[in-house]
Motif scaffolding. Structure first.
Motif, mmCIF file in Angstrom:
data_model
loop_
_atom_site.group_PDB
_atom_site.id
_atom_site.type_symbol
_atom_site.label_atom_id
_atom_site.label_comp_id
_atom_site.label_asym_id
_atom_site.label_seq_id
_atom_site.Cartn_x
_atom_site.Cartn_y
_atom_site.Cartn_z
ATOM 1 N N ASP A 141 14.301 -97.203 7.972
ATOM 2 C CA ASP A 141 15.578 -97.896 8.066
ATOM 3 C C ASP A 141 16.895 -96.953 7.366
ATOM 4 O O ASP A 141 18.004 -97.133 7.832
ATOM 5 C CB ASP A 141 15.778 -99.160 7.036
ATOM 6 C CG ASP A 141 14.848 -100.170 7.742
ATOM 7 O OD1 ASP A 141 14.680 -100.107 9.241
ATOM 8 O OD2 ASP A 141 14.307 -101.035 7.101
ATOM 9 N N GLU A 142 16.369 -96.000 6.536
ATOM 10 C CA GLU A 142 17.467 -95.044 6.048
ATOM 11 C C GLU A 142 17.696 -93.971 6.889
ATOM 12 O O GLU A 142 18.991 -93.710 6.951
ATOM 13 C CB GLU A 142 16.642 -94.377 4.679
ATOM 14 C CG GLU A 142 16.349 -95.266 3.423
ATOM 15 C CD GLU A 142 15.703 -94.481 2.407
ATOM 16 O OE1 GLU A 142 16.147 -93.578 1.737
ATOM 17 O OE2 GLU A 142 14.562 -94.692 2.350
ATOM 18 N N LYS B 257 20.228 -95.788 9.395
ATOM 19 C CA LYS B 257 21.404 -96.014 8.720
ATOM 20 C C LYS B 257 22.412 -94.528 8.510
ATOM 21 O O LYS B 257 23.557 -94.588 8.913
ATOM 22 C CB LYS B 257 21.258 -96.454 7.125
ATOM 23 C CG LYS B 257 22.425 -96.601 6.412
ATOM 24 C CD LYS B 257 22.243 -97.136 4.981
ATOM 25 C CE LYS B 257 23.601 -97.132 4.156
ATOM 26 N NZ LYS B 257 23.589 -97.281 2.843
ATOM 27 N N VAL B 258 21.518 -93.456 8.151
ATOM 28 C CA VAL B 258 22.478 -92.303 8.297
ATOM 29 C C VAL B 258 22.715 -91.948 9.587
ATOM 30 O O VAL B 258 23.864 -91.478 9.856
ATOM 31 C CB VAL B 258 21.420 -90.951 7.546
ATOM 32 C CG1 VAL B 258 22.168 -89.614 7.886
ATOM 33 C CG2 VAL B 258 21.365 -91.502 6.265
ATOM 34 N N ASN C 29 23.453 -93.665 12.150
ATOM 35 C CA ASN C 29 24.544 -94.848 12.460
ATOM 36 C C ASN C 29 25.962 -94.339 11.756
ATOM 37 O O ASN C 29 26.946 -94.517 12.361
ATOM 38 C CB ASN C 29 24.330 -96.129 12.180
ATOM 39 C CG ASN C 29 23.267 -96.689 13.102
ATOM 40 O OD1 ASN C 29 23.443 -96.391 14.197
ATOM 41 N ND2 ASN C 29 22.524 -97.715 12.583
ATOM 42 N N GLU C 30 25.932 -93.625 10.625
ATOM 43 C CA GLU C 30 27.012 -93.293 9.849
ATOM 44 C C GLU C 30 27.521 -91.866 10.686
ATOM 45 O O GLU C 30 28.677 -91.613 10.679
ATOM 46 C CB GLU C 30 26.865 -92.854 8.418
ATOM 47 C CG GLU C 30 26.452 -94.075 7.651
ATOM 48 C CD GLU C 30 25.716 -93.761 6.346
ATOM 49 O OE1 GLU C 30 25.689 -92.773 5.699
ATOM 50 O OE2 GLU C 30 25.901 -94.654 5.458
#
Length: 77
Positions: A3-4, A7-8, A10-11
């Motif tokens: 998940d982390e 998230k990165v 997607n950023e």
């Protein structure tokens, strides 16, 4: 940890998309800390794609998630 990583990723996507490209998540191997991506759009054929992958995406993931993460572009296997 997946998940982390997502998230990165997607950023980072807006920067890739600004150059009419993107990175498609293919697979995450938790044990090996290995992310497999396929660069798409203009990123797929760009002569700087490996630099984007290693100096951009991989370094960002190592800084934000885990310093042992490796990113592999499946377009070049």
């Amino acid at each position: 940890m997946k998940d982390e990583v997502l998230k990165v990723l997607n950023e980072l996507r807006p920067a890739l998309q600004a150059h009419e490209g993107d990175a498609e998540f293919i697979d995450w191997n938790e044990e090996k800390k290995e992310l497999r991506l396929a660069l798409t759009g203009h990123c797929a054929g760009c002569p700087y794609s490996q630099m984007t992958l290693k100096n951009g995406i991989e370094n960002a993931l190592r800084d934000a998630v885990d310093p042992e993460i490796t990113v592999i572009n499946v377009n070049f296997e």
